[in-house]
Design an enzyme around this catalytic site. Structure first.
Site, PDB file in Angstrom:
ATOM      1  N   GLN A 105      -7.655  -2.287   4.098  1.00  9.01           N
ATOM      2  CA  GLN A 105      -6.672  -1.531   3.332  1.00  9.01           C
ATOM      3  C   GLN A 105      -7.356  -0.642   2.287  1.00  9.01           C
ATOM      4  OE1 GLN A 105      -2.720  -3.209   2.694  1.00  9.01           O
ATOM      5  NE2 GLN A 105      -3.094  -3.055   0.491  1.00  9.01           N
ATOM      6  N   LYS A 136      -8.021   3.662   2.823  1.00  6.17           N
ATOM      7  CA  LYS A 136      -7.175   4.830   2.576  1.00  6.17           C
ATOM      8  C   LYS A 136      -7.401   5.458   1.210  1.00  6.17           C
ATOM      9  CE  LYS A 136      -4.052   2.105   4.220  1.00  6.17           C
ATOM     10  NZ  LYS A 136      -4.926   1.399   5.179  1.00  6.17           N
ATOM     11  N   HIS A 177     -40.450  22.165  -9.564  1.00  8.32           N
ATOM     12  CA  HIS A 177     -40.667  21.260 -10.702  1.00  8.32           C
ATOM     13  C   HIS A 177     -40.114  21.862 -12.000  1.00  8.32           C
ATOM     14  CE1 HIS A 177     -43.422  18.968  -8.093  1.00  8.32           C
ATOM     15  NE2 HIS A 177     -43.902  20.152  -7.736  1.00  8.32           N
ATOM     16  N   GLU A 231     -20.325  21.394 -14.508  1.00  6.51           N
ATOM     17  CA  GLU A 231     -20.620  20.011 -14.877  1.00  6.51           C
ATOM     18  C   GLU A 231     -19.704  19.038 -14.152  1.00  6.51           C
ATOM     19  OE1 GLU A 231     -22.258  21.055 -19.379  1.00  6.51           O
ATOM     20  OE2 GLU A 231     -20.272  20.152 -19.109  1.00  6.51           O
ATOM     21  N   LYS A 290     -19.556  27.969 -28.878  1.00  6.62           N
ATOM     22  CA  LYS A 290     -19.907  27.366 -27.590  1.00  6.62           C
ATOM     23  C   LYS A 290     -19.078  27.920 -26.431  1.00  6.62           C
ATOM     24  CE  LYS A 290     -22.287  24.404 -26.764  1.00  6.62           C
ATOM     25  NZ  LYS A 290     -21.973  22.977 -26.857  1.00  6.62           N
ATOM     26  N   SER A 319     -15.758  24.472 -27.395  1.00  7.36           N
ATOM     27  CA  SER A 319     -15.966  23.243 -28.146  1.00  7.36           C
ATOM     28  C   SER A 319     -14.865  23.091 -29.185  1.00  7.36           C
ATOM     29  CB  SER A 319     -17.333  23.282 -28.845  1.00  7.36           C
ATOM     30  OG  SER A 319     -17.432  22.266 -29.822  1.00  7.36           O
ATOM     31  N   SER A 375       0.817  -1.218   0.000  1.00  5.10           N
ATOM     32  CA  SER A 375       0.000   0.000   0.000  1.00  5.10           C
ATOM     33  C   SER A 375       0.847   1.262   0.000  1.00  5.10           C
ATOM     34  CB  SER A 375      -0.921   0.013   1.229  1.00  5.10           C
ATOM     35  OG  SER A 375      -0.159  -0.074   2.429  1.00  5.10           O
ATOM     36  N   TYR A 412      -9.479  -6.667  13.000  1.00  2.00           N
ATOM     37  CA  TYR A 412      -8.828  -6.224  11.770  1.00  2.00           C
ATOM     38  C   TYR A 412      -8.820  -7.312  10.700  1.00  2.00           C
ATOM     39  CZ  TYR A 412      -5.633  -4.154   8.477  1.00  2.00           C
ATOM     40  OH  TYR A 412      -5.088  -3.649   7.333  1.00  2.00           O
ATOM     41  N   ASN A 416      -1.885  -2.635  13.203  1.00  2.00           N
ATOM     42  CA  ASN A 416      -3.334  -2.465  13.326  1.00  2.00           C
ATOM     43  C   ASN A 416      -3.689  -1.179  14.060  1.00  2.00           C
ATOM     44  OD1 ASN A 416      -3.294  -4.961  12.159  1.00  2.00           O
ATOM     45  ND2 ASN A 416      -4.332  -6.043  13.831  1.00  2.00           N
TER      46      ASN A 416
END
Length: 465
Positions: free
Chosen positions: A327, A330, A161, A295, A288, A282, A28, A322, A115
């Site tokens: 793992q 993270k 709405h 977004e 555009k 664009s 890791s 544990y 741990n």
């Protein structure tokens, strides 16, 4: 081939070589190296507790502390060299410590397990990150509040709405999203309180057999409290799940705001214009101007929500204490934090630089949005609201039938529907009068919006003190 002996913290029981694919699969260090400072911080505190328990000498403590300081500088300067045998950040730092000070480094792990070490590192890291994220939230809310204050006279349609509903103040719309973000900040503060619990000293599962002073560790690491149960402390990842949920909910709020602004920035609405700094074009259509910033904010909600649900599903399948599945905690935590760092700063930039097109907002207001006000007019004349609602609906229907605006219905026609209509009904067809009637706390009247601004300013001042 990698070997299980030597630098592995769990070597000794195993013989033979580890499959290199398994070695990579198990490691890791690629991502948990981000916790290098927290790991060093925790180790420096732990060696002091070892000294108090007479498990290391004063000189050994000094050697270890100086070695850790040297390692800290190497990480800070970018000169720390990660080796293939470094399975994780704990292994890497301890291996380097041994290179620097010799066999005394082997005493640092006395009574400590990865741990309790890893969850301590994670809590230390996340505690700091929460403080940074809270600062970004405050900056965004402050930007929204100040914008609301300076543009309080602008009116626009409020929507339900996605249909025009009632006139509101632009500031009222801004503050509706600031209110949601305020809750997000309060929620984050509550999570920080639960993050700030010391697990170190819990060992692998059963606790620490060397009379380690966990209160000393708590004070050294500035935790608010000590974990209650060692089995729970080493496996509990509620704080990660809560943080991921917090990110999911905060981004849900920001996604809603982004969606509104995307619609408002379209040619069909034209209520706002985004700064070029937060827009793109664009590759094919030169006319555009795309709201990519908004977004992307909207899309990140799905990303973090996926992290949250995925991690909770991982937790759901685990037995007690544990398991290596943890793992996965993270990467989810880091990704959520990184995403929120970017989103909060971009959102602040968007809000602070967008241009409001007041005329377009005003022109979008239409008399039919005052149909409820017409019902309120009758209520003030003594008519029950439910009856007044029906009468107003009839007026709207009449206007549609005659293909005229509702404020163009002649008084004589209104009086045929209800004798309570008088010449003063003309005052209903005023948008400023409409918003100004909503004087109950939280409403869109100017006095109410100013009150909301003051409350948020006072809250921000309290947070910064």
């Amino acid at each position: 081939m990698a070997t299980s002996e030597g630098s592995k913290l769990w070597g000794g029981r195993f013989v033979g070589d580890i499959d290199p694919i398994m070695e990579k699969f198990n490691a890791s260090i690629v991502y948990d190296k981000r916790m290098w400072a927290a790991d060093i911080y925790g180790s420096k505190a732990y060696v002091k507790a070892l000294e108090k328990a007479f498990l290391v000498t004063k000189h050994e403590t000094e050697y270890i502390l100086k070695g850790m300081d040297k390692i800290y500088e190497e990480w800070k300067q970018g000169s720390f060299v990660i080796k293939d045998s470094d399975e994780d950040i704990h292994t890497a730092n301890e291996r380097r410590l041994k290179e620097l000070i010799g066999e005394a480094a082997g005493k640092l792990h006395t009574g400590r397990s990865r741990n309790d070490q890893v969850t301590t590192d994670m809590r230390l890291w996340l505690r700091d990150e929460i403080s940074v994220l809270s600062g970004y939230l405050h900056q965004l809310i402050r930007t929204m509040v100040e914008r609301a204050s300076s543009e309080i006279d602008i009116l626009l349609p409020g929507y339900t709405h996605l249909q025009r509903a009632q006139p509101i103040r632009w500031s009222h719309w801004i503050l509706s999203h600031a209110a949601a973000l305020q809750r997000d900040d309060e929620r984050l503060s509550e999570i920080k309180h639960r993050v700030n619990v010391l697990p170190l000293g819990s060992g692998a599962i059963a606790g620490n057999p060397f009379n380690i002073d966990r209160e000393l560790l708590r004070q050294e690491l500035k935790f608010g409290s000590v974990s209650l149960n060692s089995l729970d402390a080493t496996s509990e990842r509620d704080y990660v799940a809560e943080f991921l949920f917090w990110g999911s909910l905060c981004l849900t709020h920001l996604s809603k705001m982004a969606e509104d602004l995307i619609i408002y920035s379209s040619k069909e609405f034209g209520f706002i214009t985004l700064s070029d700094a937060y827009s793109t074009g664009s590759s094919l259509m030169p006319q555009k101007k795309n709201p990519d910033s908004l977004e992307l904010i909207r899309s990140k909600a799905g990303r973090v929500f996926g992290r949250c649900t995925g991690f909770i599903m991982t937790l759901k399948g685990l037995p007690s204490t544990y398991n290596k599945d943890l793992q996965e905690d993270k990467e989810a935590m880091f990704d959520c934090s990184d995403t929120m760092h970017a989103v909060l700063q971009v959102a602040t930039g968007v809000i602070s630089t967008l241009k409001v097109n007041k005329d377009a907002m005003t022109q979008a207001l239409s008399p039919d949005m005052l149909a409820t006000d017409l019902a309120y007019y009758l209520v003030k004349k003594g008519m029950p609201f439910r009856e007044a609602h029906g009468i107003s609906g009839k007026v709207v229907h009449l206007a549609e039938t005659k293909r005229i605006l509702v404020n163009e219905v002649p008084l004589s026609d209104l009086q045929e529907i209800s004798p309570l209509f008088e010449s003063d009904v003309s005052q209903v067809w005023n948008y400023t009068n409409s918003v100004e009637q909503y004087t109950a706390a939280g409403g869109t009247a100017e006095s109410c919006v100013k009150s909301q601004i003051k409350q948020l300013r006072d809250w921000l001042q309290l947070k910064s003190s």
